[in-house]
Write a protein that holds these residues in place. Sequence first.
Motif, PDB file in Angstrom:
ATOM      1  N   ALA A   1      20.340 -22.873   9.408  1.00 18.71           N
ATOM      2  CA  ALA A   1      20.252 -24.048   8.526  1.00 18.71           C
ATOM      3  C   ALA A   1      19.214 -23.802   7.435  1.00 18.71           C
ATOM      4  N   LEU A   2      18.092 -23.202   7.797  1.00 20.11           N
ATOM      5  CA  LEU A   2      17.048 -22.938   6.802  1.00 20.11           C
ATOM      6  C   LEU A   2      17.490 -21.869   5.812  1.00 20.11           C
ATOM      7  N   ALA A   3      18.273 -20.884   6.271  1.00 20.74           N
ATOM      8  CA  ALA A   3      18.787 -19.871   5.350  1.00 20.74           C
ATOM      9  C   ALA A   3      19.746 -20.505   4.338  1.00 20.74           C
ATOM     10  N   MET A   4      20.520 -21.495   4.778  1.00 22.67           N
ATOM     11  CA  MET A   4      21.476 -22.149   3.863  1.00 22.67           C
ATOM     12  C   MET A   4      20.783 -22.820   2.683  1.00 22.67           C
ATOM     13  N   VAL A   5      19.551 -23.266   2.906  1.00 20.66           N
ATOM     14  CA  VAL A   5      18.824 -23.922   1.816  1.00 20.66           C
ATOM     15  C   VAL A   5      17.813 -22.970   1.161  1.00 20.66           C
ATOM     16  N   GLY A   6      17.959 -21.682   1.448  1.00 16.89           N
ATOM     17  CA  GLY A   6      17.142 -20.677   0.771  1.00 16.89           C
ATOM     18  C   GLY A   6      15.736 -20.537   1.316  1.00 16.89           C
ATOM     19  N   LEU A   7      15.527 -20.903   2.581  1.00 14.90           N
ATOM     20  CA  LEU A   7      14.169 -20.853   3.137  1.00 14.90           C
ATOM     21  C   LEU A   7      14.037 -19.887   4.314  1.00 14.90           C
ATOM     22  N   ALA A   8      14.884 -18.857   4.338  1.00 16.94           N
ATOM     23  CA  ALA A   8      14.819 -17.895   5.448  1.00 16.94           C
ATOM     24  C   ALA A   8      13.426 -17.283   5.575  1.00 16.94           C
ATOM     25  N   GLU A   9      12.737 -17.138   4.452  1.00 21.11           N
ATOM     26  CA  GLU A   9      11.416 -16.486   4.466  1.00 21.11           C
ATOM     27  C   GLU A   9      10.277 -17.453   4.766  1.00 21.11           C
ATOM     28  N   ARG A  10      10.582 -18.737   4.920  1.00 20.16           N
ATOM     29  CA  ARG A  10       9.502 -19.733   5.029  1.00 20.16           C
ATOM     30  C   ARG A  10       9.552 -20.501   6.350  1.00 20.16           C
ATOM     31  N   MET A  11      10.320 -19.967   7.319  1.00 21.55           N
ATOM     32  CA  MET A  11      10.594 -20.739   8.525  1.00 21.55           C
ATOM     33  C   MET A  11       9.366 -21.105   9.326  1.00 21.55           C
ATOM     34  N   ASP A  12       8.341 -20.238   9.276  1.00 28.35           N
ATOM     35  CA  ASP A  12       7.173 -20.486  10.120  1.00 28.35           C
ATOM     36  C   ASP A  12       6.023 -21.129   9.350  1.00 28.35           C
ATOM     37  N   HIS A  13       6.341 -21.634   8.163  1.00 28.32           N
ATOM     38  CA  HIS A  13       5.328 -22.366   7.396  1.00 28.32           C
ATOM     39  C   HIS A  13       5.290 -23.829   7.831  1.00 28.32           C
ATOM     40  N   PHE A  14       4.096 -24.392   7.738  1.00 31.73           N
ATOM     41  CA  PHE A  14       3.945 -25.825   7.979  1.00 31.73           C
ATOM     42  C   PHE A  14       4.212 -26.572   6.674  1.00 31.73           C
ATOM     43  N   PRO A  15       4.583 -27.867   6.756  1.00 33.78           N
ATOM     44  CA  PRO A  15       4.873 -28.615   5.531  1.00 33.78           C
ATOM     45  C   PRO A  15       3.783 -28.484   4.463  1.00 33.78           C
TER      46      PRO A  15
END
Length: 239
Positions: free
Chosen positions: A128-142
Amino acid sequence: MENETSAIALEARDLTKIYRMGTVEVRALRGVDVELREGELVVLLGPSGSGKSTLLNILGGLDTPSSGTVIFRGRELALDSERALNLYRRNHVGFVFQFYNLIPSLTARENVSLVTEIARDPMPPPEALAMVGLAERMDHFPAQLSGGEQQRVAIARAIAKRPDLLLCDEPTGALDSKTGILVLDAILRINRELGTTTALITHNAVIAEIANRVLYFADGRIVETRRNAVQRAPAELAW
Ligand SMILES: Nc1ncnc2c1ncn2[C@@H]1O[C@H](COP(=O)(O)OP(=O)(O)OP(=O)(O)O)[C@@H](O)[C@H]1O
Ligand SMILES: [Mg+2]
């Protein structure tokens, strides 16, 4: 994917909504008929207070009308049953709001997992995160993400349960145009690749050009419906 002969996904008939506060009545919806076809992307435009959010919340089972019916895939929603509305929301509807409502102490992946843990047939959160272009940011906090990235986490959270309907209330309202484009790109990609029927409220008339169809609100009614001959890509919009 969408066309004028697709099956109707969601239909509402003669919706009214009256808010009563003491002796004051606010007629937020004054007889709204609407149909969303499978795979369609519809934008709702109209002045502040014209009833857009009220309609979206009723279509998504977050609120109930004073009168009228909502029909999802041919079955009338039991608007008097909190349990039925809960199941409808859980199994079929994803919401995205102007403010992202992420949990600050959880990473992007964990925020998405909160939803996938209770869904019937979820995507893995990284997908789901890759679909919105955030594959590289998965372990970041808000707090470690920009506003646009946080909104895309919120979109990933909404779509990870593979909802049939994605309802977005001013998803770019708090974002600059460049960031807004990335968020709209994510919504369009989900609409196209997953076939998710999508309704999006905006104040920005330019954004209406990404839609298949535009519904214009005024004073609790849909006063005009327009079909776009051409659907523009977010990057082509003149913000
Ligand atoms: N919970 C509530 N109690 C009382 N009145 C309400 C409530 N929610 C909305 N209203 C009123 O209903 C009308 C429609 O509100 P709604 O939020 O649907 O408008 P909107 O088109 O989404 O506006 P905006 O573009 O400002 O978000 C407004 O007059 C509003 O003040
Ligand atoms: Mg609103």
